[in-house]
Structures are given as C-alpha cells and as structure tokens.
Design an enzyme around this catalytic site. Structure first.
Site, PDB file in Angstrom:
ATOM      1  N   LEU A  75      22.150  54.265   3.187  1.00  0.00           N
ATOM      2  CA  LEU A  75      23.267  55.254   3.756  1.00  0.00           C
ATOM      3  C   LEU A  75      25.141  55.350   3.574  1.00  0.00           C
ATOM      4  O   LEU A  75      25.137  56.242   4.454  1.00  0.00           O
ATOM      5  CB  LEU A  75      22.496  55.873   4.995  1.00  0.00           C
ATOM      6  CG  LEU A  75      21.085  56.053   5.337  1.00  0.00           C
ATOM      7  CD1 LEU A  75      20.959  56.907   6.589  1.00  0.00           C
ATOM      8  CD2 LEU A  75      20.874  57.067   4.062  1.00  0.00           C
ATOM      9  N   CYS A  76      25.278  54.813   3.368  1.00  0.00           N
ATOM     10  CA  CYS A  76      26.741  54.036   2.649  1.00  0.00           C
ATOM     11  C   CYS A  76      27.185  54.849   1.872  1.00  0.00           C
ATOM     12  O   CYS A  76      26.610  54.660   0.783  1.00  0.00           O
ATOM     13  CB  CYS A  76      27.109  52.581   2.806  1.00  0.00           C
ATOM     14  SG  CYS A  76      27.656  51.628   4.044  1.00  0.00           S
ATOM     15  N   HIS A  77      28.291  55.890   1.663  1.00  0.00           N
ATOM     16  CA  HIS A  77      29.486  56.234   1.573  1.00  0.00           C
ATOM     17  C   HIS A  77      29.852  55.931   0.155  1.00  0.00           C
ATOM     18  O   HIS A  77      30.309  54.657   0.475  1.00  0.00           O
ATOM     19  CB  HIS A  77      30.085  56.827   1.289  1.00  0.00           C
ATOM     20  CG  HIS A  77      29.604  58.506   2.284  1.00  0.00           C
ATOM     21  ND1 HIS A  77      28.900  58.436   3.941  1.00  0.00           N
ATOM     22  CD2 HIS A  77      29.476  59.297   1.497  1.00  0.00           C
ATOM     23  CE1 HIS A  77      28.578  58.985   4.526  1.00  0.00           C
ATOM     24  NE2 HIS A  77      28.733  60.266   3.186  1.00  0.00           N
ATOM     25  N   MET A 113      31.636  49.262   7.397  1.00  0.00           N
ATOM     26  CA  MET A 113      30.517  48.487   6.731  1.00  0.00           C
ATOM     27  C   MET A 113      31.098  47.889   5.645  1.00  0.00           C
ATOM     28  O   MET A 113      30.738  46.349   5.774  1.00  0.00           O
ATOM     29  CB  MET A 113      29.525  49.455   6.632  1.00  0.00           C
ATOM     30  CG  MET A 113      28.699  50.102   7.565  1.00  0.00           C
ATOM     31  SD  MET A 113      27.528  49.001   8.837  1.00  0.00           S
ATOM     32  CE  MET A 113      26.572  48.053   7.678  1.00  0.00           C
ATOM     33  N   GLU A 114      32.437  47.966   4.851  1.00  0.00           N
ATOM     34  CA  GLU A 114      32.750  47.476   4.059  1.00  0.00           C
ATOM     35  C   GLU A 114      33.382  46.056   4.785  1.00  0.00           C
ATOM     36  O   GLU A 114      33.243  44.902   4.326  1.00  0.00           O
ATOM     37  CB  GLU A 114      33.310  48.366   3.358  1.00  0.00           C
ATOM     38  CG  GLU A 114      33.154  49.668   2.450  1.00  0.00           C
ATOM     39  CD  GLU A 114      32.399  50.039   3.366  1.00  0.00           C
ATOM     40  OE1 GLU A 114      31.480  51.740   3.102  1.00  0.00           O
ATOM     41  OE2 GLU A 114      32.961  50.543   4.977  1.00  0.00           O
ATOM     42  N   ASP A 128      25.463  29.110   0.428  1.00  0.00           N
ATOM     43  CA  ASP A 128      24.931  29.019  -1.360  1.00  0.00           C
ATOM     44  C   ASP A 128      25.133  27.771  -2.146  1.00  0.00           C
ATOM     45  O   ASP A 128      24.688  27.047  -2.905  1.00  0.00           O
ATOM     46  CB  ASP A 128      25.194  30.909  -1.985  1.00  0.00           C
ATOM     47  CG  ASP A 128      24.106  30.110  -3.190  1.00  0.00           C
ATOM     48  OD1 ASP A 128      23.115  29.871  -3.724  1.00  0.00           O
ATOM     49  OD2 ASP A 128      24.944  30.347  -4.364  1.00  0.00           O
TER      50      ASP A 128
END
Length: 158
Positions: A75-77, A113-114, A128
């Site tokens: 739901l992020c733009h 969120m970014e 990793d």
C-alpha cells in the site's frame, strides 16, 4: 486514538488517496544493527571478503531498496525521492555494524517506509554476503529514528 489510514469503513485494505494533499518537504531516518563475530567483522573491515566490498554493496542495496519500496510494500505510494543516504558505522566493541538511512522528498506522503526499507535491505545484504562464513549473524533493532513534514508533524525516537 488515531485510526488506521489504510483500512476503509468495511475493514478492507486500500491505498490512501493523497491527491488533494499539498506537497511539503518530508524526511525520515531509520537505523538497524547487524551483529556478527569479530572474525567476520574484521574480514569486512580489512577488505578480505571473497565477495568484495560488503559495505559498498550494502549501501547501494539500501539506496535501491528505498527507491523500490512501493514495489515491496503493497500500500505504499511510488515516490520521487530527492535524497537517499546510507551510513554504515562499525562498532568494534560490540561486533556490530550500525546502518542509518536518510530519505527526503517534496511530496504528498511521508518517507518513513523508504527509510526503514533501506536499512532493512542494507542489513540483509550484509547477511547475504557474509552467510558463507557465519550463519548466525543477527539483524536487530530496526526502527524509525526521525520523521518530519506532513500534517502529523515531527517524530523523534526516544
């Protein structure tokens, strides 16, 4: 108490409509910690890791992740970020790498969120690249440090 903005009146998930909001300068910073044994950390610091420059790769991965957050979080733009910065700090006393991100834009929605995605993917990239020499590396304490801009105002972590 605040309401969830991504839930409609029927309890269904929806992307928030930001079309009528005014553009403002928005910033957010986040952090994460990667804990490993001293031998693994020394291998990274000395540049003797067989996969190459772990920190440079993690930095680029974090930047790329911030730019693609909208593809990962449903739901992020999609955002036109104007700045993404990733800092990596070696904490030799605790055998940790502290990762901090800063994201910035002029837009209608925040960049929290970014910033969080950037540190998360940078930490995952360190894991990793190092999992062949140590599998029990710990990624922890991912959190938002700061956000500014928008109607909800500023936030600073305690």
């Amino acid at each position: 108490m605040h309401q969830f903005t991504h839930i409609n009146t029927n309890g269904e998930a929806n992307m928030v409509d930001v079309s009528i909001k005014q553009d403002t300068i928005r910033t957010a910073s986040a952090e994460a910690f990667v804990t490993m044994n001293s031998e693994t950390l020394q291998m990274i610091i000395s540049g003797n890791h067989h996969k190459g420059d772990v920190f440079a790769t993690a930095r680029i991965a974090g930047i790329q992740a911030a730019k693609r957050t909208w593809e990962l979080i449903p739901l992020c733009h999609p955002l036109l970020l104007s700045k993404i910065e990733i800092q990596l700090e070696v904490l030799t006393a605790t055998n940790q790498v502290r990762i901090e991100s800063l994201c910035k834009l002029s837009g209608k929605t925040g960049v929290e969120m970014e910033a969080l995605t950037a540190v998360s993917v940078a930490a995952l990239t360190i894991y990793d690249m190092c999992k062949a020499v140590q599998k029990d590396i710990l990624i922890e304490n991912i959190r938002l440090l700061h956000k500014s801009g928008g109607k909800s105002g500023d936030f600073n972590a305690a």
